[in-house]
Design an enzyme around this catalytic site. Structure first.
Site, mmCIF file in Angstrom:
data_model
loop_
_atom_site.group_PDB
_atom_site.id
_atom_site.type_symbol
_atom_site.label_atom_id
_atom_site.label_comp_id
_atom_site.label_asym_id
_atom_site.label_seq_id
_atom_site.Cartn_x
_atom_site.Cartn_y
_atom_site.Cartn_z
ATOM 1 N N SER A 205 8.291 4.042 0.467
ATOM 2 C CA SER A 205 7.286 3.352 -0.398
ATOM 3 C C SER A 205 7.212 3.650 -1.711
ATOM 4 O O SER A 205 7.420 2.710 -2.605
ATOM 5 C CB SER A 205 5.875 3.624 0.012
ATOM 6 O OG SER A 205 5.015 3.079 -0.621
ATOM 7 N N SER B 243 0.789 -1.380 -0.151
ATOM 8 C CA SER B 243 0.098 0.009 0.092
ATOM 9 C C SER B 243 0.783 1.336 -0.105
ATOM 10 O O SER B 243 1.987 1.267 0.740
ATOM 11 C CB SER B 243 -0.975 0.061 1.356
ATOM 12 O OG SER B 243 -1.765 0.993 1.221
ATOM 13 N N GLU B 244 0.814 2.095 -0.741
ATOM 14 C CA GLU B 244 1.465 3.154 -1.152
ATOM 15 C C GLU B 244 1.895 4.359 0.106
ATOM 16 O O GLU B 244 2.631 5.030 0.086
ATOM 17 C CB GLU B 244 0.959 4.095 -2.257
ATOM 18 C CG GLU B 244 -0.146 4.907 -2.237
ATOM 19 C CD GLU B 244 -0.743 5.487 -3.536
ATOM 20 O OE1 GLU B 244 -0.680 6.608 -3.462
ATOM 21 O OE2 GLU B 244 -1.033 4.432 -4.315
ATOM 22 N N ASN B 245 0.815 4.085 1.137
ATOM 23 C CA ASN B 245 1.138 4.948 2.449
ATOM 24 C C ASN B 245 2.389 4.280 3.127
ATOM 25 O O ASN B 245 2.604 5.147 4.323
ATOM 26 C CB ASN B 245 -0.135 5.116 3.142
ATOM 27 C CG ASN B 245 -0.780 3.798 3.518
ATOM 28 O OD1 ASN B 245 -0.777 3.006 2.657
ATOM 29 N ND2 ASN B 245 -1.183 3.794 4.681
#
Length: 217
Positions: free
Chosen positions: A87, A45-47
């Site tokens: 990320s 997840s990009e967070n």
């Protein structure tokens, strides 16, 4: 037509052992619930979460563990949590094997428009531009037509582009299509959906193979 859950199940069949996979917000997040048995993937997840797992139950919920859509999720054994700079270094460095994300439009050249509609409030471009540039393979999940009935599979995108010549596959509630050589290629159709239905709702050039199987679930 496919439900959101069926779309997620169909995408999950494209996962391969050892993949690093980024899941965008919306329908893509549901893919985490349908990873096939025996397939070991690391969902990103990009967070800043690597090792995302299925959505939690009331017993396993942790409000501090969220995906990019701010939904609570669980993590698998070996997961890592880090800042967004790391990320995106992973994404931009080409370390993501597959990205699953939504879109407003996709065209026959593999272009995608997903970040803004002129004249409407723009909350920000998010990470989609990095994802479509850095991932090795991309699947778009979206509705086949807009709320007004206009096709979202076009000869040329009309909205500002997120990425150019980068989309490989599109899954809608009607069909799974590949994009090759300047055309959509109908690969599978949803249960109960006819080829004529798909043709009528696809504005871009569409190739129909001799055999187009119906999806099973």
């Amino acid at each position: 037509m496919l439900t959101r859950e069926q779309m997620a199940q169909r995408v999950a069949r494209e996962l391969r052992d050892g993949y690093y996979v980024n899941l965008g917000i919306g329908i893509p997040t549901l893919v985490a619930n349908y990873v096939p048995q025996g397939v070991d993937v690391m969902l990103q997840s990009e967070n800043g979460l690597l090792g995302m797992d299925a959505f939690p139950t009331q017993e396993t919920i942790d409000a501090d563990i969220i995906n990019a859509g701010k939904q609570t999720v669980t993590v698998r054994h070996g997961a890592a949590i880090f800042d967004s700079a790391q990320s995106f270094a992973m994404i931009r460095g080409g370390h993501v094997d597959l990205t699953v994300l939504g879109a407003f439009e996709v065209d026959v050249q593999g272009n995608i428009a997903s970040w803004m509609v002129p004249g409407k409030l723009v909350k920000g471009m998010g990470g989609a531009m990095d994802l479509v540039a850095g991932a090795r393979n991309i699947i778009v999940t979206m509705t086949h037509t807009s709320k007004s009935g206009e096709s979202k599979l076009l000869d040329q995108c009309s909205l500002p582009l997120t990425g150019v010549n980068c989309i490989n596959h599109v899954l809608t509630e009607l069909a799974l299509l590949d994009i090759k050589e300047g055309q959509f290629i109908l690969r599978e159709r949803a249960p109960g959906v006819s080829i004529d239905d798909i043709v009528a709702k696809t504005a871009g050039k569409l190739h129909i193979p001799a055999v187009v199987p119906e999806m099973t679930f």
